[in-house]
Design an enzyme around this catalytic site. Structure first.
Site, PDB file in Angstrom:
ATOM      1  N   LYS A  84     -53.350 -37.055  62.672  1.00  0.00           N
ATOM      2  CA  LYS A  84     -54.700 -37.314  62.187  1.00  0.00           C
ATOM      3  C   LYS A  84     -55.716 -36.979  63.274  1.00  0.00           C
ATOM      4  O   LYS A  84     -55.452 -37.193  64.461  1.00  0.00           O
ATOM      5  CB  LYS A  84     -54.852 -38.785  61.798  1.00  0.00           C
ATOM      6  CG  LYS A  84     -55.954 -39.043  60.776  1.00  0.00           C
ATOM      7  CD  LYS A  84     -55.534 -38.599  59.389  1.00  0.00           C
ATOM      8  CE  LYS A  84     -56.596 -38.911  58.339  1.00  0.00           C
ATOM      9  NZ  LYS A  84     -56.173 -38.526  56.997  1.00  0.00           N
ATOM     10  N   GLY A 181     -65.351 -46.426  44.656  1.00  0.00           N
ATOM     11  CA  GLY A 181     -65.544 -45.149  45.342  1.00  0.00           C
ATOM     12  C   GLY A 181     -65.239 -43.990  44.415  1.00  0.00           C
ATOM     13  O   GLY A 181     -64.081 -43.768  44.053  1.00  0.00           O
ATOM     14  N   VAL A 182     -66.281 -43.242  44.022  1.00  0.00           N
ATOM     15  CA  VAL A 182     -66.083 -42.121  43.102  1.00  0.00           C
ATOM     16  C   VAL A 182     -66.562 -40.819  43.758  1.00  0.00           C
ATOM     17  O   VAL A 182     -67.369 -40.079  43.210  1.00  0.00           O
ATOM     18  CB  VAL A 182     -66.764 -42.363  41.737  1.00  0.00           C
ATOM     19  CG1 VAL A 182     -65.960 -43.328  40.911  1.00  0.00           C
ATOM     20  CG2 VAL A 182     -68.195 -42.873  41.895  1.00  0.00           C
ATOM     21  N   GLY A 183     -66.029 -40.584  44.947  1.00  0.00           N
ATOM     22  CA  GLY A 183     -66.331 -39.351  45.667  1.00  0.00           C
ATOM     23  C   GLY A 183     -65.338 -38.256  45.310  1.00  0.00           C
ATOM     24  O   GLY A 183     -64.967 -38.075  44.153  1.00  0.00           O
ATOM     25  N   VAL A 185     -62.148 -37.875  45.523  1.00  0.00           N
ATOM     26  CA  VAL A 185     -60.934 -38.264  44.794  1.00  0.00           C
ATOM     27  C   VAL A 185     -61.262 -39.169  43.611  1.00  0.00           C
ATOM     28  O   VAL A 185     -60.789 -38.958  42.491  1.00  0.00           O
ATOM     29  CB  VAL A 185     -59.926 -38.962  45.724  1.00  0.00           C
ATOM     30  CG1 VAL A 185     -58.697 -39.427  44.934  1.00  0.00           C
ATOM     31  CG2 VAL A 185     -59.510 -38.030  46.854  1.00  0.00           C
ATOM     32  N   TYR A 187     -63.856 -39.549  41.748  1.00  0.00           N
ATOM     33  CA  TYR A 187     -64.465 -38.902  40.590  1.00  0.00           C
ATOM     34  C   TYR A 187     -63.414 -38.195  39.739  1.00  0.00           C
ATOM     35  O   TYR A 187     -63.394 -38.324  38.509  1.00  0.00           O
ATOM     36  CB  TYR A 187     -65.538 -37.898  41.021  1.00  0.00           C
ATOM     37  CG  TYR A 187     -66.076 -37.085  39.868  1.00  0.00           C
ATOM     38  CD1 TYR A 187     -67.036 -37.621  39.015  1.00  0.00           C
ATOM     39  CD2 TYR A 187     -65.593 -35.802  39.601  1.00  0.00           C
ATOM     40  CE1 TYR A 187     -67.517 -36.892  37.931  1.00  0.00           C
ATOM     41  CE2 TYR A 187     -66.069 -35.073  38.521  1.00  0.00           C
ATOM     42  CZ  TYR A 187     -67.031 -35.615  37.695  1.00  0.00           C
ATOM     43  OH  TYR A 187     -67.493 -34.895  36.623  1.00  0.00           O
TER      44      TYR A 187
END
Length: 350
Positions: A84, A181-183, A185, A187
């Site tokens: 990472k 969270g609908v960013g 992924v 969304y």
């Protein structure tokens, strides 16, 4: 939070590995690359560019995320290790191209031990800048390299497996899923769940994202502060990690927690708290492996979307097996997941 020598002890506890730092004063790049393992192959993992309150917090994040990538690759049966990159984002990146090209040179100096991919706060255009300096990069615009839809597909299959095991249902029609969270992924997950007939409640720090889900999928919007208390079948955390803690778990009114975020548990003991409330926790690095599966095929320069989706589909069967093992042995699912991943890692040393 861990500090100094405690971070080193924590790294040893997680089985590291390698830890690299890069500081470039001209571009204000403060980069940490954590390589947990290269036992199964080169480490592959995303680049996270967000603001951190301290270097210790950034290092801690890199260590946890990198270890998760190793286990994710192992349980998804990929010939990869885990790594990472964490960037301590400055208040303003003056020259974004130079910033990420500097990072690319740093990645290139690792000579292929680590392959960098897109994550929070980073775009495919940024990955293109990195690619000008190193071949050890995926999710560039060459393949329109967004792993988000593939991560969402894996989460969809994971939710289906959890619903099958816990609620004994083969269909998601009428199921109530609350997505935090609908960013990138979240969304795409909302879109796929809507197509399956699920009922959606969504929250996000960006009101425009929420409005989009309300308009396109008939979702119900909820304030971030009230998200945990939504009565639903599935709570799906798809933003940043450590959202499952003493306070949030106390509020949860779901039967299942299944989402795309990494490191959803603030501390390991929070898995026990979920279990004591009768909530099935789907281990994050198992359910969100779809993006890694896609990224590996891009690195191999052999993208076959049909085969990628077939591989991601295996997440469903892996989770059903995991849930059954956990039930048969009265063991928490995340512990069973760790044992399954470690069995493959250890098998490779024999």
């Amino acid at each position: 939070m861990l500090h100094n020598n405690e971070l080193l002890r924590y790294a040893r506890h997680l089985g590291f590995g390698e830890l690299y730092f890069k500081i470039d004063y001209t571009t204000q790049l403060y980069a940490i690359v954590a390589i947990h393992s290269t036992q199964l192959g080169p480490a592959l993992g995303g680049c996270r560019c967000i603001e951190y309150a301290s270097m210790d917090l950034a290092v801690y994040d890199a260590l946890r995320l990198s270890r998760g990538m190793s286990y994710k690759a192992a349980i998804a049966n990929l010939p990869l290790g885990g790594g990472k990159t964490v960037l301590m984002r400055p208040k303003q990146i003056v020259d974004r191209d130079s910033y990420f090209r500097t990072l690319g040179r740093f990645i290139n100096d690792l000579h292929g031990r680590y392959i960098i991919a897109m994550d929070s706060g980073v775009s495919s255009r940024d990955m293109d800048s990195i690619a000008l300096e190193t071949p050890y990069v995926v999710t560039t615009s060459k393949y329109r390299g967004n792993p988000g839809p593939y991560t969402a597909l894996g989460v969809l299959y994971g939710i289906e497996a959890a619903v099958k095991f816990t609620l004994h249902r083969d269909s998601l029609r009428g199921l109530h899923v609350a997505i935090q969270g609908v960013g990138q992924v979240g969304y795409h997950l909302a879109k796929k769940l809507h197509a399956r007939g699920a009922r959606l409640t969504v929250s996000d720090k960006d009101p425009k994202r929420v409005e989009q889900c309300v308009e396109k999928f008939g979702a119900t919007a909820v304030n971030l502060d009230h998200m945990y208390a939504v009565e639903c079948d599935v709570f799906s955390p798809c933003a940043l990690g450590a959202v499952l803690n003493d306070q949030s778990i106390q509020q949860l009114k779901a039967r299942i927690v299944a989402g795309a975020a990494n490191n959803q548990l603030a501390e390991p003991q929070h898995a026990k708290q979920l279990h004591s409330k009768g909530i099935l926790y789907v281990p994050d690095y198992v359910i969100n492996a779809g993006g890694l599966i896609y990224a590996y095929t891009e690195y191999r320069d052999r993208i076959d979307k049909k085969l990628v989706k077939q591989h991601i589909r295996m997440i469903y069967n892996t989770l059903l097996e995991l849930f059954q093992r956990a039930s048969d042995t009265n063991t928490l699912p995340h512990i069973v997941a760790d044992k399954m991943a470690e069995a493959r890692l250890n098998a490779n040393t024999c």
